[in-house]
Scaffold this motif. Structure first.
Motif, PDB file in Angstrom:
ATOM      1  N   ILE A  89      40.526 -28.879  38.355  1.00 12.76           N
ATOM      2  CA  ILE A  89      40.586 -27.507  37.859  1.00 12.76           C
ATOM      3  C   ILE A  89      41.197 -27.512  36.460  1.00 12.76           C
ATOM      4  O   ILE A  89      42.346 -27.904  36.276  1.00 12.76           O
ATOM      5  CB  ILE A  89      41.433 -26.620  38.790  1.00 12.76           C
ATOM      6  N   PHE A  90      40.408 -27.072  35.491  1.00 12.98           N
ATOM      7  CA  PHE A  90      40.905 -26.856  34.134  1.00 12.98           C
ATOM      8  C   PHE A  90      40.856 -25.345  33.901  1.00 12.98           C
ATOM      9  O   PHE A  90      39.800 -24.790  33.610  1.00 12.98           O
ATOM     10  CB  PHE A  90      40.042 -27.596  33.111  1.00 12.98           C
ATOM     11  N   GLY A  91      41.993 -24.684  34.056  1.00 11.62           N
ATOM     12  CA  GLY A  91      41.985 -23.228  34.076  1.00 11.62           C
ATOM     13  C   GLY A  91      42.809 -22.592  32.981  1.00 11.62           C
ATOM     14  O   GLY A  91      43.837 -23.123  32.564  1.00 11.62           O
ATOM     15  N   GLY A  92      42.345 -21.461  32.517  1.00 12.49           N
ATOM     16  CA  GLY A  92      43.076 -20.638  31.569  1.00 12.49           C
ATOM     17  C   GLY A  92      42.997 -19.183  31.966  1.00 12.49           C
ATOM     18  O   GLY A  92      42.070 -18.779  32.683  1.00 12.49           O
ATOM     19  N   SER A  93      43.952 -18.393  31.532  1.00 15.73           N
ATOM     20  CA  SER A  93      44.041 -16.992  31.947  1.00 15.73           C
ATOM     21  C   SER A  93      43.442 -16.048  30.909  1.00 15.73           C
ATOM     22  O   SER A  93      43.732 -16.158  29.712  1.00 15.73           O
ATOM     23  CB  SER A  93      45.506 -16.604  32.189  1.00 15.73           C
ATOM     24  N   ILE A  94      42.615 -15.142  31.382  1.00 14.71           N
ATOM     25  CA  ILE A  94      42.145 -14.007  30.603  1.00 14.71           C
ATOM     26  C   ILE A  94      42.267 -12.773  31.490  1.00 14.71           C
ATOM     27  O   ILE A  94      41.666 -12.719  32.563  1.00 14.71           O
ATOM     28  CB  ILE A  94      40.680 -14.176  30.143  1.00 14.71           C
ATOM     29  N   HIS A  95      43.045 -11.789  31.073  1.00 12.93           N
ATOM     30  CA  HIS A  95      43.252 -10.581  31.862  1.00 12.93           C
ATOM     31  C   HIS A  95      42.253  -9.524  31.411  1.00 12.93           C
ATOM     32  O   HIS A  95      42.374  -8.969  30.314  1.00 12.93           O
ATOM     33  CB  HIS A  95      44.685 -10.079  31.701  1.00 12.93           C
ATOM     34  N   TYR A  96      41.271  -9.265  32.254  1.00  7.51           N
ATOM     35  CA  TYR A  96      40.183  -8.356  31.901  1.00  7.51           C
ATOM     36  C   TYR A  96      40.687  -6.984  31.491  1.00  7.51           C
ATOM     37  O   TYR A  96      40.103  -6.318  30.622  1.00  7.51           O
ATOM     38  CB  TYR A  96      39.201  -8.228  33.072  1.00  7.51           C
ATOM     39  N   PHE A  97      41.780  -6.523  32.085  1.00 17.27           N
ATOM     40  CA  PHE A  97      42.302  -5.184  31.815  1.00 17.27           C
ATOM     41  C   PHE A  97      43.028  -5.106  30.472  1.00 17.27           C
ATOM     42  O   PHE A  97      43.346  -4.016  30.005  1.00 17.27           O
ATOM     43  CB  PHE A  97      43.250  -4.755  32.945  1.00 17.27           C
ATOM     44  N   ARG A  98      43.267  -6.263  29.847  1.00 19.54           N
ATOM     45  CA  ARG A  98      43.932  -6.283  28.537  1.00 19.54           C
ATOM     46  C   ARG A  98      42.949  -6.529  27.392  1.00 19.54           C
ATOM     47  O   ARG A  98      43.325  -6.427  26.225  1.00 19.54           O
ATOM     48  CB  ARG A  98      45.004  -7.378  28.522  1.00 19.54           C
ATOM     49  N   VAL A  99      41.734  -6.882  27.729  1.00 21.65           N
ATOM     50  CA  VAL A  99      40.714  -7.194  26.722  1.00 21.65           C
ATOM     51  C   VAL A  99      39.634  -6.119  26.779  1.00 21.65           C
ATOM     52  O   VAL A  99      39.104  -5.842  27.858  1.00 21.65           O
ATOM     53  CB  VAL A  99      40.098  -8.581  26.985  1.00 21.65           C
ATOM     54  N   PRO A 100      39.282  -5.493  25.652  1.00 26.24           N
ATOM     55  CA  PRO A 100      38.181  -4.511  25.688  1.00 26.24           C
ATOM     56  C   PRO A 100      36.934  -5.128  26.298  1.00 26.24           C
ATOM     57  O   PRO A 100      36.587  -6.279  26.022  1.00 26.24           O
ATOM     58  CB  PRO A 100      37.974  -4.180  24.198  1.00 26.24           C
ATOM     59  N   ARG A 101      36.267  -4.371  27.125  1.00 32.55           N
ATOM     60  CA  ARG A 101      35.109  -4.895  27.854  1.00 32.55           C
ATOM     61  C   ARG A 101      34.074  -5.493  26.912  1.00 32.55           C
ATOM     62  O   ARG A 101      33.403  -6.475  27.264  1.00 32.55           O
ATOM     63  CB  ARG A 101      34.498  -3.771  28.693  1.00 32.55           C
ATOM     64  N   GLU A 102      33.945  -4.909  25.730  1.00 29.34           N
ATOM     65  CA  GLU A 102      32.975  -5.406  24.767  1.00 29.34           C
ATOM     66  C   GLU A 102      33.285  -6.833  24.315  1.00 29.34           C
ATOM     67  O   GLU A 102      32.406  -7.531  23.787  1.00 29.34           O
ATOM     68  CB  GLU A 102      32.919  -4.481  23.550  1.00 29.34           C
ATOM     69  N   TYR A 103      34.514  -7.283  24.516  1.00 30.23           N
ATOM     70  CA  TYR A 103      34.919  -8.621  24.090  1.00 30.23           C
ATOM     71  C   TYR A 103      35.023  -9.611  25.248  1.00 30.23           C
ATOM     72  O   TYR A 103      35.368 -10.764  25.025  1.00 30.23           O
ATOM     73  CB  TYR A 103      36.274  -8.557  23.364  1.00 30.23           C
ATOM     74  N   TRP A 104      34.745  -9.176  26.460  1.00 28.50           N
ATOM     75  CA  TRP A 104      34.859 -10.078  27.615  1.00 28.50           C
ATOM     76  C   TRP A 104      34.008 -11.332  27.419  1.00 28.50           C
ATOM     77  O   TRP A 104      34.484 -12.447  27.593  1.00 28.50           O
ATOM     78  CB  TRP A 104      34.399  -9.370  28.884  1.00 28.50           C
ATOM     79  N   ARG A 105      32.754 -11.139  27.090  1.00 30.56           N
ATOM     80  CA  ARG A 105      31.848 -12.283  26.955  1.00 30.56           C
ATOM     81  C   ARG A 105      32.318 -13.234  25.864  1.00 30.56           C
ATOM     82  O   ARG A 105      32.300 -14.459  26.037  1.00 30.56           O
ATOM     83  CB  ARG A 105      30.421 -11.804  26.680  1.00 30.56           C
TER      84      ARG A 105
END
Length: 352
Positions: A89-105
């Motif tokens: 497992i090579f994992g990193g955190s991205i909190h969807y609720f902190r990133v504008p949806r337009e930038y998720w991808r």
């Protein structure tokens, strides 16, 4: 005359796996998803796989039966497995609720481009239920859309849902409206708090179920609670949460996460215990080792059956007659039926 040694369960501190941006974990005591018996013999040399499963992405894996688990070679090198194959497992955190949806991808693609194969995210209760009984999983809070996008890009997902998530949020992500009830006790099995948790779970978990690995989704693990060991106000709280998730259909690997000094009070039986690290030092894994032990099986030494062990007791050590030992090499076979990753040490005094 010196009394003969007794065998006692022990674990080596060196056996651990690391997850970037995730707690360091020791996988030797994690629940096994394989039901077959685990036969460990120190001289065994497992064959090397022809394919690196760590490079496999969610959309590429069609046939699924065994989710994320742990395995051991019997030579002190436990590791994660997926479908029974070694998996890193090579994992990193991205909190969807902190990133504008337009930038998720964009953010997920960058994570993938850095070489990661897994994204982790918290699920904030206070944002998904800003008012009692009013739930929001739309727009920037569309958890399902974020998880499915991660799968499309080629990332597995480790979900860390609240109750409490910390995450530098007010009240650790717990809804502030909980404080309106003066009788309510946060993060306990207090009736008022449990009723609120149950209603939240009734809205959250049905959204997670189809996203699980064995439902052809990317979610390979779910966190039961976050850093409860530093709070530790109710011994029945963690077992309650564990059962609440299982009862609603969570079938993937479950884990807890605590500071290195709070593992004993934060973990719960049947769940992978993990620790958060700021730095590595000599005593980092002391408490983690105390929650690791043998579960159920038999021990043979030089072809003789030393007896059965079981973690419910009554014996804590197995007596080894000195006459069974050879002057030089001795063969010890551990037949562990439930877990893997244990080793053996001798002691002059039994643990009663």
């Amino acid at each position: 005359m010196k009394s003969p040694p007794l065998l006692s369960p022990c674990l080596s501190w060196k056996r651990m796996a690391g997850i970037f941006f995730l707690p360091f974990i020791s996988s030797g005591f994690a629940p096994r998803f394989k039901q077959e018996e685990n036969f460990m013999l120190g001289r065994a040399h497992p064959s090397q796989p022809r394919f690196n499963w760590s490079h496999l992405t969610p959309l590429e894996l069609k046939n699924r039966s065994v989710g994320l688990g742990t395995e051991s070679t019997g030579r002190g090198k436990p590791h994660f497995t997926l479908e029974g194959h070694k998996f890193l497992i090579f994992g990193g955190s991205i909190h969807y609720f902190r990133v504008p949806r337009e930038y998720w991808r964009d953010r997920l693609l960058k994570l993938k481009a850095c070489g990661f194969n897994t994204v982790t995210t918290y699920v904030p209760w206070n944002l998904h239920e800003p008012e009692r009984g009013k739930f929001d999983f739309s727009g920037n809070l569309d958890l399902e859309a974020f998880v499915l996008m991660a799968a499309e890009i080629g990332l597995w997902v480790i979900l860390r849902p609240g109750r409490y998530i910390c995450s530098e949020m007010d009240l650790g992500g717990l809804p502030s409206w909980l404080l309106q009830d003066p009788r309510l006790l946060l993060r306990t099995t207090n009736k008022s708090f449990i009723e609120a948790v149950e209603k939240y779970f009734d809205h959250l978990i049905p959204r997670v179920i189809p996203l699980q690995y064995r439902q052809a989704g990317p979610v390979i693990a779910v966190q039961v609670e976050n850093e409860y060991g530093s709070f530790n106000k109710d011994k029945t709280y963690m077992p309650y949460l564990h059962k609440a998730l299982l009862r609603r259909g969570i079938v993937e690997l479950l884990l807890t996460s605590d500071g290195e000094k709070h593992v004993l009070s934060g973990h719960t039986k049947g769940v992978l215990a993990a620790i958060n690290l700021q730095k590595l030092h000599q005593d980092t894994f002391n408490q983690l080792h105390k929650v690791q032990n043998w579960n159920y099986g038999f021990v043979f030494i030089n072809g003789r059956n030393l007896g059965r062990y079981w973690n419910i007791g009554p014996q804590k050590t197995l007596y080894l007659p000195g006459v069974w030992l050879h002057p030089e090499d001795n063969e010890v076979i551990l037949f562990e039926k439930m877990m893997s990753g244990s080793d053996i040490k001798s002691t002059d005094k039994p643990t009663l």
